[in-house]
Enzyme design. Structure first.
Site, PDB file in Angstrom:
ATOM      1  N   ASP A  83      11.880 -40.297 -17.382  1.00  0.00           N
ATOM      2  CA  ASP A  83      12.321 -39.885 -16.047  1.00  0.00           C
ATOM      3  C   ASP A  83      11.993 -40.961 -15.002  1.00  0.00           C
ATOM      4  OD1 ASP A  83      13.462 -37.944 -14.388  1.00  0.00           O
ATOM      5  OD2 ASP A  83      11.522 -37.065 -13.884  1.00  0.00           O
ATOM      6  N   HIS A  84      12.898 -41.148 -14.057  1.00  0.00           N
ATOM      7  CA  HIS A  84      12.657 -42.053 -12.919  1.00  0.00           C
ATOM      8  C   HIS A  84      12.155 -43.429 -13.347  1.00  0.00           C
ATOM      9  CE1 HIS A  84      13.462 -39.468  -9.490  1.00  0.00           C
ATOM     10  NE2 HIS A  84      12.869 -38.479 -10.134  1.00  0.00           N
ATOM     11  N   ASP A 105      16.752 -45.773 -12.746  1.00  0.00           N
ATOM     12  CA  ASP A 105      16.895 -45.768 -11.293  1.00  0.00           C
ATOM     13  C   ASP A 105      16.919 -47.199 -10.774  1.00  0.00           C
ATOM     14  OD1 ASP A 105      16.752 -45.513  -8.584  1.00  0.00           O
ATOM     15  OD2 ASP A 105      14.845 -44.454  -8.533  1.00  0.00           O
ATOM     16  N   HIS A 177      11.693 -34.226  -3.202  1.00  0.00           N
ATOM     17  CA  HIS A 177      10.650 -34.181  -4.229  1.00  0.00           C
ATOM     18  C   HIS A 177       9.325 -33.629  -3.705  1.00  0.00           C
ATOM     19  CE1 HIS A 177      13.069 -37.195  -6.611  1.00  0.00           C
ATOM     20  NE2 HIS A 177      12.603 -36.437  -7.579  1.00  0.00           N
ATOM     21  N   HIS A 205      17.181 -32.921  -8.739  1.00  0.00           N
ATOM     22  CA  HIS A 205      15.775 -33.348  -8.670  1.00  0.00           C
ATOM     23  C   HIS A 205      15.097 -32.579  -7.549  1.00  0.00           C
ATOM     24  CE1 HIS A 205      15.486 -37.011 -11.323  1.00  0.00           C
ATOM     25  NE2 HIS A 205      16.761 -36.669 -11.423  1.00  0.00           N
ATOM     26  N   GLY A 206      13.753 -32.580  -7.604  1.00  0.00           N
ATOM     27  CA  GLY A 206      13.016 -31.896  -6.545  1.00  0.00           C
ATOM     28  C   GLY A 206      13.265 -30.399  -6.550  1.00  0.00           C
ATOM     29  N   SER A 208      11.426 -27.974  -7.396  1.00  0.00           N
ATOM     30  CA  SER A 208      10.287 -27.116  -7.034  1.00  0.00           C
ATOM     31  C   SER A 208      10.487 -26.460  -5.679  1.00  0.00           C
ATOM     32  CB  SER A 208       8.991 -27.941  -6.995  1.00  0.00           C
ATOM     33  OG  SER A 208       8.638 -28.347  -8.287  1.00  0.00           O
ATOM     34  N   THR A 230       6.441 -30.308  -9.688  1.00  0.00           N
ATOM     35  CA  THR A 230       5.368 -29.857  -8.788  1.00  0.00           C
ATOM     36  C   THR A 230       5.046 -28.365  -8.941  1.00  0.00           C
ATOM     37  OG1 THR A 230       6.084 -31.542  -7.214  1.00  0.00           O
ATOM     38  CG2 THR A 230       4.701 -29.777  -6.339  1.00  0.00           C
TER      39      THR A 230
HETATM   40  O1  G3H Z   1      12.287 -35.767 -11.797  1.00  0.00           O
HETATM   41  C1  G3H Z   1      11.529 -34.802 -11.558  1.00  0.00           C
HETATM   42  C2  G3H Z   1      11.798 -33.865 -10.485  1.00  0.00           C
HETATM   43  O2  G3H Z   1      12.734 -34.286  -9.611  1.00  0.00           O
HETATM   44  C3  G3H Z   1      10.699 -32.983 -10.044  1.00  0.00           C
HETATM   45  O3  G3H Z   1      10.616 -32.763  -8.668  1.00  0.00           O
HETATM   46  O4  G3H Z   1       8.208 -32.178  -8.407  1.00  0.00           O
HETATM   47  O5  G3H Z   1       9.844 -31.642  -6.646  1.00  0.00           O
HETATM   48  O6  G3H Z   1       9.888 -30.407  -8.815  1.00  0.00           O
HETATM   49  P1  G3H Z   1       9.581 -31.694  -8.099  1.00  0.00           P
HETATM   50 ZN    ZN Z   2      13.020 -36.498  -9.640  1.00  0.00          ZN
END
Ligand code: G3H
Ligand code: ZN
Length: 277
Positions: A83-84, A105, A177, A205-206, A208, A230
């Site tokens: 990831d990333h 990325d 994120h 993404h993000g 959470s 997260t």
């Molecule tokens: O690539 C991982 C995610 O985008 C996790 O994002 O920590 O905001 O859930 P998050």
């Molecule tokens: Zn991410």
């Protein structure tokens, strides 16, 4: 069993469902996610980020091999994803280690160089049977900055996929994120337009920061791979903290990581069921 990330995402898209993709820092977390997949009967993507690799003293192989072994031994379909990744050497290492996908990325590179490098990674990954995810329209918050205003343009997104051959595309539609509250407002109309314009499954993404109902609405609008880190780390840490606070003399890490892992498994299973609308 070890499963291809893009194939799982395409199956989920055809079924109108979301595919849970959960970030791993510790082996216990990966074990919890695999157990959640087995108990619910839904597939899961285990994700190891370049940042998590840095935490593990820069070594991808030890935990990466463990994730592949867990996936191979699982009764449920489990994908293993880098990831990333900004470091292309790490991408090639993931290919060698038997991962099933890579998120490359290259957004910090000039646009034409990003497209060229992404296309090169795609060629190498495809030759080895892996799929590739890229991101267009940066999802905010990677550096602790809330930037939920970022948006991906559908025509740009379609062109980027055509230029690079990526199998999955992460788009900016209102998330950021590392949010600790679940009140992100998603642009559902944009998700629908992106899903119509882009031939490959979309990645959020993000995640959470998104509520349960918000996530189901996003999946109905066409979002497929749902990346969560997260929120699940919070569940893990809170459960571990309860044990540590209740037993100040604890020394055996199993006594607090175990409850963290159990709590994380339960929440991961709940999310996988939530995404399988
Ligand atoms: O690539 C991982 C995610 O985008 C996790 O994002 O920590 O905001 O859930 P998050
Ligand atoms: Zn991410």
């Amino acid at each position: 069993m070890l499963a291809d990330t893009a194939a799982l995402a395409r199956q989920a898209r055809e079924a109108g469902q979301g595919l849970g993709a959960f970030n791993v820092i510790l082996l216990e977390q990966a074990e919890a996610f695999v157990a959640a997949a087995e108990s619910t009967g839904h597939p899961v993507v285990l994700q190891l980020s370049e940042n998590a690799v840095k935490y593990h003293r820069g070594s991808l192989a030890p935990l990466g091999r463990a994730l592949v072994a867990l996936a191979e031994g699982s009764a449920a379909p489990v994908a293993v994803h880098l990831d990333h990744a900004e470091d292309t050497a790490l991408c090639y290492q993931a290919i060698e280690l038997g991962f099933t996908s890579i998120m490359y990325d290259g957004s910090k590179l000039p646009d034409d160089e990003n497209r060229r490098t992404t296309a090169e990674i795609v060629r190498a990954a495809h030759a080895a049977g892996l799929s590739v995810e890229a991101e267009l329209g940066e999802v905010g918050g990677k550096d602790g900055v809330h930037a939920p205003g970022a948006r991906t343009d559908p025509a740009d997104a379609a062109q980027f996929v055509a230029d690079t051959g990526v199998d999955l595309l992460a788009v900016a539609v209102g998330t950021s994120h590392a949010m600790s509250t679940r009140d992100a407002v998603l642009d559902l109309d944009l998700i629908e337009r992106l899903a119509a314009a882009v031939p490959v499954p979309l990645v959020l993404h993000g995640s959470s920061g998104v509520s349960d109902l918000g996530m189901q609405a996003a999946i109905r609008a066409g979002m497929v791979k749902i990346n969560v880190s997260t929120h699940l780390n919070g569940v893990f840490t809170r459960a571990a903290r309860v044990e540590l606070d209740a037993n100040p003399k604890l020394t055996d890490p199993r006594k607090y990581l175990g409850p963290g892992s159990t709590a994380m498994q339960k929440e991961a299973a709940r999310l996988l069921n939530l995404y399988a609308i």
